[in-house]
Design a protein around this motif. Structure first.
Motif, PDB file in Angstrom:
ATOM      1  N   UNK A 274       0.830  -1.201   0.000  1.00 39.12           N
ATOM      2  CA  UNK A 274       0.000   0.000   0.000  1.00 39.12           C
ATOM      3  C   UNK A 274       0.867   1.254   0.000  1.00 39.12           C
ATOM      4  N   UNK A 275       1.972   1.221   0.739  1.00 35.98           N
ATOM      5  CA  UNK A 275       2.884   2.368   0.725  1.00 35.98           C
ATOM      6  C   UNK A 275       3.452   2.573  -0.679  1.00 35.98           C
ATOM      7  N   UNK A 276       3.720   1.461  -1.383  1.00 33.37           N
ATOM      8  CA  UNK A 276       4.249   1.555  -2.735  1.00 33.37           C
ATOM      9  C   UNK A 276       3.268   2.173  -3.719  1.00 33.37           C
ATOM     10  N   UNK A 277       1.987   1.996  -3.475  1.00 31.13           N
ATOM     11  CA  UNK A 277       0.983   2.627  -4.329  1.00 31.13           C
ATOM     12  C   UNK A 277       0.999   4.140  -4.151  1.00 31.13           C
ATOM     13  N   UNK A 278       1.322   4.584  -2.940  1.00 33.07           N
ATOM     14  CA  UNK A 278       1.348   6.018  -2.662  1.00 33.07           C
ATOM     15  C   UNK A 278       2.688   6.646  -2.977  1.00 33.07           C
ATOM     16  N   UNK A 279       3.768   5.876  -2.865  1.00 28.57           N
ATOM     17  CA  UNK A 279       5.112   6.407  -3.097  1.00 28.57           C
ATOM     18  C   UNK A 279       5.965   5.297  -3.719  1.00 28.57           C
ATOM     19  N   UNK A 280       6.287   5.398  -5.009  1.00 32.49           N
ATOM     20  CA  UNK A 280       6.965   4.301  -5.722  1.00 32.49           C
ATOM     21  C   UNK A 280       8.304   3.872  -5.150  1.00 32.49           C
ATOM     22  N   UNK A 281       8.947   4.709  -4.331  1.00 32.95           N
ATOM     23  CA  UNK A 281      10.250   4.284  -3.810  1.00 32.95           C
ATOM     24  C   UNK A 281      10.153   3.028  -2.955  1.00 32.95           C
ATOM     25  N   UNK A 282       8.969   2.753  -2.392  1.00 29.34           N
ATOM     26  CA  UNK A 282       8.809   1.534  -1.588  1.00 29.34           C
ATOM     27  C   UNK A 282       8.821   0.278  -2.442  1.00 29.34           C
ATOM     28  N   UNK A 283       8.571   0.411  -3.739  1.00 34.04           N
ATOM     29  CA  UNK A 283       8.553  -0.762  -4.609  1.00 34.04           C
ATOM     30  C   UNK A 283       9.948  -1.346  -4.821  1.00 34.04           C
ATOM     31  N   UNK A 284      10.977  -0.577  -4.463  1.00 34.01           N
ATOM     32  CA  UNK A 284      12.330  -1.087  -4.552  1.00 34.01           C
ATOM     33  C   UNK A 284      12.770  -1.870  -3.330  1.00 34.01           C
ATOM     34  N   UNK A 285      11.891  -1.952  -2.332  1.00 32.36           N
ATOM     35  CA  UNK A 285      12.196  -2.700  -1.104  1.00 32.36           C
ATOM     36  C   UNK A 285      11.546  -4.075  -1.195  1.00 32.36           C
ATOM     37  N   UNK A 286      12.365  -5.111  -1.145  1.00 29.49           N
ATOM     38  CA  UNK A 286      11.840  -6.466  -1.143  1.00 29.49           C
ATOM     39  C   UNK A 286      12.767  -7.362  -0.317  1.00 29.49           C
ATOM     40  N   UNK A 287      12.476  -8.636  -0.326  1.00 32.09           N
ATOM     41  CA  UNK A 287      13.225  -9.577   0.514  1.00 32.09           C
ATOM     42  C   UNK A 287      14.717  -9.589   0.181  1.00 32.09           C
ATOM     43  N   UNK A 288      15.072  -9.243  -1.056  1.00 32.18           N
ATOM     44  CA  UNK A 288      16.482  -9.268  -1.439  1.00 32.18           C
ATOM     45  C   UNK A 288      17.320  -8.292  -0.620  1.00 32.18           C
ATOM     46  N   UNK A 289      16.709  -7.211  -0.136  1.00 30.61           N
ATOM     47  CA  UNK A 289      17.459  -6.222   0.639  1.00 30.61           C
ATOM     48  C   UNK A 289      17.814  -6.723   2.037  1.00 30.61           C
ATOM     49  N   UNK A 290      17.216  -7.823   2.452  1.00 31.89           N
ATOM     50  CA  UNK A 290      17.562  -8.381   3.760  1.00 31.89           C
ATOM     51  C   UNK A 290      19.033  -8.768   3.824  1.00 31.89           C
ATOM     52  N   UNK A 291      19.620  -9.107   2.683  1.00 29.37           N
ATOM     53  CA  UNK A 291      21.032  -9.495   2.648  1.00 29.37           C
ATOM     54  C   UNK A 291      21.946  -8.341   3.017  1.00 29.37           C
ATOM     55  N   UNK A 292      21.436  -7.107   2.919  1.00 29.75           N
ATOM     56  CA  UNK A 292      22.251  -5.935   3.251  1.00 29.75           C
ATOM     57  C   UNK A 292      22.320  -5.669   4.748  1.00 29.75           C
ATOM     58  N   UNK A 293      21.494  -6.369   5.517  1.00 27.01           N
ATOM     59  CA  UNK A 293      21.545  -6.218   6.974  1.00 27.01           C
ATOM     60  C   UNK A 293      22.640  -7.146   7.483  1.00 27.01           C
ATOM     61  N   UNK A 294      23.789  -6.558   7.808  1.00 26.91           N
ATOM     62  CA  UNK A 294      24.961  -7.363   8.139  1.00 26.91           C
ATOM     63  C   UNK A 294      25.102  -7.666   9.626  1.00 26.91           C
ATOM     64  N   UNK A 295      24.308  -7.003  10.469  1.00 28.29           N
ATOM     65  CA  UNK A 295      24.374  -7.252  11.908  1.00 28.29           C
ATOM     66  C   UNK A 295      23.168  -8.012  12.405  1.00 28.29           C
TER      67      UNK A 295
END
Length: 317
Positions: A274-295
Motif C-alpha cells: 500500500x505504501x508503494x501505491x502512494x510512493x513508488x520508492x517503496x517498490x524497490x524494497x523487497x526480501x532481497x534487501x535483507x542481505x544488506x543487513x549485516x548485523x
C-alpha cells in the motif's frame, strides 16, 4: 512532483488492521525534514497507525544525519527507532572513524528491524551529450553537488574509473541540475537517493537522459552493494540500470520488547504494498534487501521473519 500520499496509505491499510495488543508509542528518528527519508518516516508512521488499528503510535523526529541517530542510542530508551546505513552501526560498534573515542556499550545493543529504500547512485547524462558509458565522461562537464553522500561517492567513482582531473566539475548547486542539463550548461549530474529519484524523473521527462550502468568490475571497485533499477522506471529507459547503493535500515535496541519489535516489523511488511501505491520508492524494497543487513536482528523481528519464511543468515540471528 511528489510521490507522498499518506492518507492513501491510511485508507488502504485501515481495512486490514492487525490484532489488538497493548498500545505502543515509538519515536522514529529519520533525517532532515526536507529530505525524502523524512517523508518516508511520516509515511511509515501513518502506515503503522493504520495497520495496527491505532495500537502503534509513531512520532517522527527530524535528524541532522545518520551519525546523530546512532549516537543518540546512548541516551534513548525502549521506544527508540532510527534509520542509518549498516556500515555506520559496524563503525560505532568497533569505535572506528567518526566514532573513534566515542564508543559505548549501548552500541552493541543495536538491533535491526527492516530495510528501507537504499541511497541509490545515479549518473545521469543528457541524450544530447552522446555519452553511453563512464569513459564518455572524459572532457565533459559534470555536476557533483557539494557535501552530500552522492557528491562524495561521485567524486570517489571518478577517481576509481580513471576520470579524476579529466572532467570539468560544474560549480552549480544540485538543486539546479535539471535546468543546467536542459540548457547545456552541464553534460551530466550525479545524485543519490531512493529510486525513482524525483530530479531524474524530471530530467528524463523534460530533457531526455541516460542513466549509466556500472560493470561488475566497476561495482567491485566501489565496494558498494549492487542494485538494479528496473527498465521502465524512468521515461525512455528500455533496459535495467545496474548501479550501486548504500543500504539503509530501520533499527532499535535490545531495550525494546519483543512484541513491539514483532508488530513493527510485521506491520511494515504487510503495509509495504500500500505504501508503494502512494510512493513508488517503496517498490524497490523487497526480501532481497535483507542481505544488506549485516548485523543482528531484534528477536521480535526474527520471530516475524521466521513466520514469513524469509531466510536469515547466522550473523543476523
Amino acid at each position: 512532483m511528489t510521490f507522498f500520499k499518506p492518507f492513501a496509505v491510511v485508507a488502504a491499510l485501515a481495512v486490514a488492521a492487525a490484532p489488538a495488543f497493548a498500545e505502543s508509542r515509538v519515536t522514529y528518528k529519520s533525517a532532515k525534514s526536507a529530505s525524502s527519508y523524512y517523508q518516508m518516516a511520516v509515511q511509515i508512521a501513518e502506515a503503522m497507525k493504520a495497520g495496527s488499528g491505532n495500537e502503534i503510535i509513531v512520532t517522527v523526529e527530524e535528524s541532522q544525519g545518520s551519525v546523530q541517530n546512532v549516537m543518540e542510542v546512548k541516551a534513548r530508551g525502549a521506544d527508540y527507532v532510527f534509520t542509518t546505513p549498516p556500515a555506520l552501526v559496524r563503525l560505532a560498534q568497533g569505535g572506528k572513524a567518526m566514532f573513534e573515542g566515542k564508543g559505548d556499550p549501548a552500541f552493541d545493543e543495536i538491533r535491526a528491524l527492516f530495510p528501507i529504500p537504499s541511497l541509490t547512485m545515479h549518473f545521469v547524462v543528457s541524450e544530447a551529450s552522446g555519452i553511453t558509458d563512464f569513459a564518455g565522461l572524459e572532457g565533459k562537464t559534470v555536476l557533483l553537488g557539494k557535501g552530500s553522500f552522492g557528491a562524495r561517492e561521485g567524486a570517489k567513482y571518478l577517481g576509481l574509473f580513471g576520470l579524476e582531473g579529466k572532467v570539468e566539475l560544474a560549480e552549480v548547486e544540485l538543486s539546479n541540475a535539471v535546468p543546467a542539463l536542459k540548457n547545456g550548461q552541464i553534460d551530466a549530474f550525479v545524485t543519490a537517493g531512493s529510486f525513482p529519484a524525483p530530479n531524474v524523473i524530471e530530467a528524463a521527462a523534460s530533457t531526455g537522459v541516460t542513466v549509466l550502468s556500472l560493470s561488475d568490475e566497476q561495482i567491485a571497485q566501489t565496494k558498494r552493494a549492487r542494485l538494479v533499477i528496473p527498465a521502465g522506471t524512468y521515461a525512455g529507459q528500455e533496459e535495467d540500470i545496474v548501479t550501486t547503493s548504500l543500504p539503509v535500515v530501520a533499527y532499535t535496541t535490545t531495550k525494546m520488547d519483543e512484541e513491539t519489535a514483532y508488530q513493527l516489523t510485521k506491520t511494515f511488511w504487510e503495509g509495504k504494498a500500500a505504501m508503494g501505491e502512494a510512493a513508488p520508492w517503496w517498490n524497490g524494497v523487497d526480501e532481497s534487501l535483507m542481505a544488506n543487513i549485516t548485523g543482528k536482528l531484534h528477536p521480535g523481528a526474527i520471530r516475524y521473519y521466521k513466520e514469513a519464511g524469509m531466510a536469515l543468515t547466522d550473523a543476523q540471528m
